[in-house]
Design a protein around this motif. Structure first.
Motif, PDB file in Angstrom:
ATOM      1  N   HIS A   3       0.754  -1.164   0.003  1.00  0.00           N
ATOM      2  CA  HIS A   3       0.233   0.015  -0.115  1.00  0.00           C
ATOM      3  C   HIS A   3       0.916   1.226   0.058  1.00  0.00           C
ATOM      4  O   HIS A   3       0.659   2.242  -0.639  1.00  0.00           O
ATOM      5  CB  HIS A   3      -0.914  -0.032   1.354  1.00  0.00           C
ATOM      6  N   ASN A   4       1.570   1.356   0.907  1.00  0.00           N
ATOM      7  CA  ASN A   4       2.740   2.454   0.938  1.00  0.00           C
ATOM      8  C   ASN A   4       3.406   2.788  -0.495  1.00  0.00           C
ATOM      9  O   ASN A   4       3.436   3.860  -0.729  1.00  0.00           O
ATOM     10  CB  ASN A   4       3.869   2.160   1.882  1.00  0.00           C
ATOM     11  N   ILE A   5       3.808   1.866  -1.345  1.00  0.00           N
ATOM     12  CA  ILE A   5       4.508   1.866  -2.469  1.00  0.00           C
ATOM     13  C   ILE A   5       3.333   2.922  -3.508  1.00  0.00           C
ATOM     14  O   ILE A   5       3.729   3.964  -4.188  1.00  0.00           O
ATOM     15  CB  ILE A   5       4.749   0.598  -3.238  1.00  0.00           C
ATOM     16  N   TYR A   6       2.019   2.025  -3.098  1.00  0.00           N
ATOM     17  CA  TYR A   6       1.178   2.884  -4.270  1.00  0.00           C
ATOM     18  C   TYR A   6       0.771   4.390  -3.783  1.00  0.00           C
ATOM     19  O   TYR A   6       1.067   5.473  -4.585  1.00  0.00           O
ATOM     20  CB  TYR A   6      -0.463   1.967  -4.150  1.00  0.00           C
ATOM     21  N   ILE A   7       0.965   4.751  -2.363  1.00  0.00           N
ATOM     22  CA  ILE A   7       0.749   5.950  -2.064  1.00  0.00           C
ATOM     23  C   ILE A   7       1.925   6.776  -2.634  1.00  0.00           C
ATOM     24  O   ILE A   7       1.835   8.020  -3.049  1.00  0.00           O
ATOM     25  CB  ILE A   7       0.612   6.107  -0.389  1.00  0.00           C
TER      26      ILE A   7
END
Length: 109
Positions: A3-7
């Motif tokens: 999720h953090n990579i997408y953000i």
């Protein structure tokens, strides 16, 4: 990817460029139901602060993965094409079936 990579990819174009480079080298990125759940959970926790990013994150998931989903089974991992919107709808149905009392309204085109 988590999720953090997408953000981070929303503000850092180098992530998207790296993904595209890897895809051109025949790397296939996949999403799982857990990715959709993470976005949904972040929305529930952060509400309107997160609303502005939710559609953009789902668009990144779709772009990076070409809407290819991986699903675990008892004997293998199943890979199939499925729109992230369908996965979101399935998650919302599951929440309703489990009668989770989440008072949120997700409005995704």
């Amino acid at each position: 990817m988590d999720h953090n990579i997408y953000i981070y990819s929303l503000n850092d174009e180098s992530i998207g460029q790296a993904v595209e480079t890897l895809k051109s080298d025949s790397v296939q990125f996949l999403y799982s139901p857990a990715h959709i759940e993470e976005v949904y959970t972040a929305f529930v926790k952060n509400g309107s602060k997160y609303q502005q990013n939710i559609q953009r994150i789902f668009e990144q998931i779709s772009k990076f993965t070409d809407d290819m989903e991986c699903l675990p089974s008892d004997t293998q991992i199943i890979i199939k094409g499925k729109s992230h919107q369908i996965a979101i709808n399935e998650l919302l149905e599951l929440i309703q079936l489990n009668e989770w009392n989440l008072m949120v309204n997700i409005s995704i085109k």
